[in-house]
Structures are given as C-alpha cells and as structure tokens.
Scaffold this active site. Structure first.
Site, PDB file in Angstrom:
ATOM      1  N   GLY A  26       0.830  -1.193   0.000  1.00 49.92           N
ATOM      2  CA  GLY A  26       0.000   0.000   0.000  1.00 49.92           C
ATOM      3  C   GLY A  26       0.861   1.239   0.000  1.00 49.92           C
ATOM      4  CD  GLN A  68       3.423   5.919   2.508  1.00 50.89           C
ATOM      5  OE1 GLN A  68       2.459   5.345   2.026  1.00 50.89           O
ATOM      6  NE2 GLN A  68       4.400   5.279   3.125  1.00 50.89           N
ATOM      7  CB  CYS A 111       4.942   2.639   7.552  1.00 49.06           C
ATOM      8  SG  CYS A 111       4.584   4.075   6.546  1.00 49.06           S
ATOM      9  CG  LEU A 112       6.850   1.110   1.790  1.00 45.99           C
ATOM     10  CD1 LEU A 112       6.310   1.324   0.391  1.00 45.99           C
ATOM     11  CD2 LEU A 112       7.970   0.079   1.776  1.00 45.99           C
ATOM     12  CG  HIS A 142      -0.726   1.728   7.191  1.00 42.96           C
ATOM     13  ND1 HIS A 142       0.176   1.271   8.132  1.00 42.96           N
ATOM     14  CD2 HIS A 142      -0.003   2.503   6.345  1.00 42.96           C
ATOM     15  CE1 HIS A 142       1.376   1.763   7.860  1.00 42.96           C
ATOM     16  NE2 HIS A 142       1.303   2.506   6.771  1.00 42.96           N
ATOM     17  CD  GLU A 143      -1.150   2.550   2.630  1.00 39.94           C
ATOM     18  OE1 GLU A 143      -0.649   3.684   2.515  1.00 39.94           O
ATOM     19  OE2 GLU A 143      -0.478   1.563   2.963  1.00 39.94           O
ATOM     20  CG  HIS A 153       0.287   7.189   5.128  1.00 37.54           C
ATOM     21  ND1 HIS A 153       1.422   7.685   5.741  1.00 37.54           N
ATOM     22  CD2 HIS A 153       0.494   5.862   4.977  1.00 37.54           C
ATOM     23  CE1 HIS A 153       2.266   6.672   5.953  1.00 37.54           C
ATOM     24  NE2 HIS A 153       1.726   5.561   5.513  1.00 37.54           N
TER      25      HIS A 153
END
Ligand code: NI
Length: 189
Positions: free
Chosen positions: A46, A51, A114-115, A156-157, A160
């Site tokens: 995701g 990001q 998370c990236l 989660h996304e 963001h």
C-alpha cells in the site's frame, strides 16, 4: 514507469492533511501509475500520496494481499493471489478521496510496518472490518467492505492522508524508542 522517492519519518510533510482531488486529469492518472510502480518496486502492499510528497487524497494498494501470518502493512512478503479478482501479481487498486464510512470489530495488526518508517515494526490495534467509499480512477463512485489485512491496509493508508502514521497509534514509550533511534542515526550520518 517512474519510481518516486519515498518520504521518510520525521519529515513534517507526513504530518500534513492531504487535500481532496477535485478533477481527475492526466496528471492525477500519471501520479497513480507512478505510485503503483513505486509501491511494487519497494516492495509494499500500500502507498498513500503524501508518501511521495503529493498533497492529494489518493491511495494505491494491493487488493490481493492476504497474509495472515505476516500482517506488515507495507512490507508484506507472503501474499496469496485471489485469482477470481486479479490475475496479475502487480495488480493494484487506486482510490481517490477515500473515506472510511463505517468500522467495526478489532484486531491486532502484528508487526505493522510502513515504507516511510524504515527499520521498524510494531503491533497496532485496528478495526477488523471497514466500509470504504471514494472514487476510482475513472471517476466512478465506489463503496465496498474490507476485512482482516485488507481492512488494516485501508486504515493505514487513509491515516496517511490525515497526517497520521502507525507509530502515532502505538504507546508513547515505544514511539519514543523509535524516535531516539532515528535521531541517533541522523546524528551519525
Ligand atoms: Ni505507511
């Protein structure tokens, strides 16, 4: 195909609230493609526009990510394919202006990652079922239910887009340990 640079904690850009997309033009469609390329390259399951330093309310994710053992939100490695919905491994779903309109149940998302939060993972309490609405890239209204890991990815996304990272949802003690580690690393380099 373009791989975009991923913004990492503690970059303040990650704390900003993203803005709704008003018009789905070529620029938005290109951003979506680049986000998908970036997500698969990472690899992750995701990615949200902030990001990659865009302030648009857009997320992309892998709708076939079905890991029960490894719930890493963006670093999932074991992914089973749901062939009924998607044939290709690199299939993704993009949602513009996504919104959680209902949520229920709870689960512990184990080792969520998370990236944008490198070299760390933690257990996070999440809703086990969500109903999401938004627009698809064609501008059509969509609404659907998701559960388990799919519900976690969506929470989660969408977090963001509201400037919230999963480490904002863990204990202050754990968050401070990660913060200290990042500060130490920054000093060393
Ligand atoms: Ni993330």
């Amino acid at each position: 195909m373009a791989i975009l640079k991923i913004v990492e904690y503690p970059d303040p850009f990650l704390t900003l609230k993203a803005k709704p997309v008003e018009v789905i033009d070529d620029e938005i469609l290109e951003l979506i493609k680049d986000m998908a390329d970036t997500m698969f390259d990472a690899p992750g399951v995701g990615l949200a526009a902030p990001q990659v330093r865009s302030d648009k309310r857009i997320i992309v994710y892998n709708p076939t990510a079905r890991s029960s053992k490894n719930r890493d939100c963006e670093n999932g490695e074991t992914q089973e394919q749901d062939s009924s919905e998607n044939e290709s491994k690199n299939d993704y779903r993009a949602i513009i202006n996504p919104e959680i309109i209902a949520a229920s149940g709870s689960l512990i998302s184990e080792n969520e990652a998370c990236l944008s939060v490198p070299d760390y993972s933690a257990d996070v309490k999440r809703f086990s079922k969500v109903t999401v609405k938004g627009l698809n890239p064609e501008g059509k209204k969509i609404q659907f239910d998701a559960d388990d890991i799919q519900a976690v990815i969506l929470q989660h996304e969408i977090d963001h887009l509201n400037g919230v990272l999963y480490i904002d949802r863990i204990s202050l003690l754990k968050r401070n340990i990660y913060k200290k580690r990042v500060t130490k690393k920054a000093k060393e380099s």
